[in-house]
Design an enzyme around this catalytic site. Structure first.
Site, PDB file in Angstrom:
ATOM      1  N   ARG A   1      33.497  52.147   5.095  1.00 51.88           N
ATOM      2  CA  ARG A   1      32.051  52.101   4.890  1.00 51.88           C
ATOM      3  C   ARG A   1      31.306  52.096   6.226  1.00 51.88           C
ATOM      4  NH1 ARG A   1      30.877  48.419  -0.580  1.00 51.88           N
ATOM      5  NH2 ARG A   1      32.198  49.714  -1.932  1.00 51.88           N
TER       6      ARG A   1
ATOM      7  N   ARG B   1      34.166  54.020  -2.316  1.00 51.05           N
ATOM      8  CA  ARG B   1      34.995  53.290  -3.287  1.00 51.05           C
ATOM      9  C   ARG B   1      36.341  53.981  -3.442  1.00 51.05           C
ATOM     10  NH1 ARG B   1      33.290  49.507  -6.809  1.00 51.05           N
ATOM     11  NH2 ARG B   1      31.144  50.092  -6.430  1.00 51.05           N
TER      12      ARG B   1
ATOM     13  N   ARG C   1      42.961  48.629  -4.228  1.00 49.54           N
ATOM     14  CA  ARG C   1      42.306  48.134  -5.441  1.00 49.54           C
ATOM     15  C   ARG C   1      42.332  49.200  -6.521  1.00 49.54           C
ATOM     16  NH1 ARG C   1      37.211  44.758  -2.772  1.00 49.54           N
ATOM     17  NH2 ARG C   1      38.570  43.586  -1.360  1.00 49.54           N
TER      18      ARG C   1
END
Length: 430
Positions: free
Chosen positions: A394, A282, A267
């Site tokens: 995560r 992230r 992403r």
RNA sequence: GGAGAGGUGGCCGAGUGGUCGAAGGCGCAGCACUGGAAAUGCUGUAUAGGGGCAACUCUAUCGAGGGUUCGAAUCCCUCCCUCUCCGCCA
């Protein structure tokens, strides 16, 4: 994509639900366009019918003995030519209108379920349940965040990752790499036991695939693209999994189809500069195990609950406290009808953090991807659902924070010991 | 990357300009036969869109897109994919 019939017949059936998402839309222009497209199609097909009639007649006359170059045939040919020109003109108009229609229709998000709570932002999401006891600092204890722990253990190298790629990429080393791999295996094994078929799909996907699941055309800036090849790096396994059955008509007996796929996800995270810059939260590239269902429309509500429970089962097996939220209409993703977010407790950060998002998409993706099933004599669009089970990086972050010990090591949950080959992570371990 | 062959309905496969949405077979469904089944026989069996309460009807679709023609599964062009051989390669 939304049903064009809704648009033609009663656009308020679209605008009202979209208003609950906080979108004020005026669809009267689009409705006109849809009606126009329908009328043009009708006109065109009538003309084509006439043209077909003439073509047939020419054949009949010639077979009956008329001279192919003779007067009566010539007259019909000219008629045919006129019709052909008219059809071509109508077709061109129709194409233009259809393109406009599709362009506007493709960027409209899905309609939220009536069951989805109305709200503006994540602040209005509804907490549905909590599991486990969050670890809090005990007696003067200072709990560290996962990136601090990882650094101390030497299992993550952020700086060298920039050398290799860019910021927001990460290199795992030693027990870190092993733990990541162990988590992927553990999750896939766990889901396989619950009836999921494991899938290892291509992670470069074409434009049609990204369009089918809803990432395109609206969110092009979110994905990495290989411009030379009309291929993109998949942002989630939801994309290849949706397109696994794109264009197919499945039999009712094979439903539900349940897939679990591990893929790296890519992403661009445009617009998130400065947020979560440290650690594993992230990244431009991260690993994820995705759960995906194709099911009958009448089963999708129960399927949504089951899929979410299957994701939660991983957290429970890993002894990670979490909570389940239901997203409000304002926080709902583009393709979703209804979404449960799972948030894991990050002991070091002292907060819950999203680790899975489980959505039912109704027939929205099925319509875009044209995935149907045979229901008696007819075919019907099926429903699709997806959810992370789980985001691996995560999960590692949560494990590091949850298992940190005073001596600097990190204790691992029992379920992982066999997979990692150790019951704790220790600095300097190979 | 080079050379060749080919892409037709759920599957196999015929079809090289006209009534072809497409022969035939297999599969599937219904019916008949049977105590029940098998075998056999008969009938039916693509998808999408539009119109109609419905019966039904119109249009499109033979890998995709364009072209020639009154008319294209059939002829021409472009692209995609599959297979075989050669090359390269983990």
């Amino acid at each position: 994509m939304l049903d064009q019939r809704l648009l033609r017949n009663d656009p308020t059936l679209i605008t009202a639900p979209l208003a609950r998402r906080g979108l004020a839309t005026d669809l009267s222009g689009l409705q006109q366009l849809a009606l126009q497209a329908r009328d043009l199609e009708q006109q065109r097909s009538e003309l084509q019918a006439e043209g077909n009639r003439i073509g047939r007649e020419v054949g009949e006359r010639i077979r009956a003995g008329a001279a192919p170059g003779g007067e009566e045939v010539k007259e019909l040919r000219e008629q045919g030519n006129r019709i052909k020109q008219q059809v071509a003109a109508l077709e061109e108009q129709e194409k233009g209108i259809e393109a406009q229609l599709l362009e506007q229709l493709m960027v409209l998000p899905n309609l939220p379920s009536p069951l989805c709570p109305t709200g503006r932002s994540e602040a209005d999401n509804v907490e549905l349940k909590r599991w486990g006891t969050p670890r809090l600092p005990a007696g003067g204890e200072q709990l560290q965040e996962h990136w601090q722990i990882a650094e101390r253990l030497g299992i993550v190298d952020t700086e060298r990752s920039v050398r290799i790629a860019q910021s927001r990429f990460v290199t795992l080393l030693g027990q870190g790499a092993r733990l990541e791999r162990a988590l992927i295996s553990f999750m896939l094994d766990h889901h396989a036991k619950r009836g999921y078929t494991e899938v290892l799909p291509p992670i470069l996907v074409n434009t049609a695939s990204l369009t089918a699941s809803g990432q395109l055309p609206k969110f092009a800036e979110e994905s990495f693209r290989c411009a030379e090849d009309d291929l993109w790096l998949t942002p989630t396994a939801e994309v290849p999994l949706t397109s696994l059955h794109r264009g197919e008509v499945l039999s009712a007996e094979q439903l539900p189809l349940k897939y679990a796929a591990y893929t790296p996800c890519f992403r661009r995270e445009a617009g998130s500069y400065g947020r979560d810059t440290r650690g594993l939260i992230r990244l431009h590239q991260f690993n994820k195990v995705e759960l995906y269902w194709f099911c009958r429309p009448e089963d999708s509500e129960a399927a949504h609950e089951q899929l979410t429970l299957d994701a939660e089962a991983i957290l429970e097996a890993l002894e990670l406290p979490y909570r389940r939220l239901e997203l409000c209409t304002g926080d709902l993703g583009f393709s979703a009808v209804r979404t449960y977010d799972l948030e894991v407790w990050l002991a070091g950060a002292g907060t819950y953090r999203e680790i899975s998002s489980c959505s039912t998409c109704g027939d929205f993706q099925a319509r875009r991807a044209s995935i149907r099933f045979r229901d008696g004599k007819q075919t019907r669009l099926l429903h699709t659902l997806n959810g992370s089970g789980l985001a691996v990086g995560r999960t590692m972050a949560a494990l590091l924070e949850a298992g940190q010990q005073a001596d600097g090591s990190v204790r691992l949950p029992q379920a992982l010991v066999a997979y990692v080959g150790a019951d704790r992570l220790v600095a300097g371990s190979p």
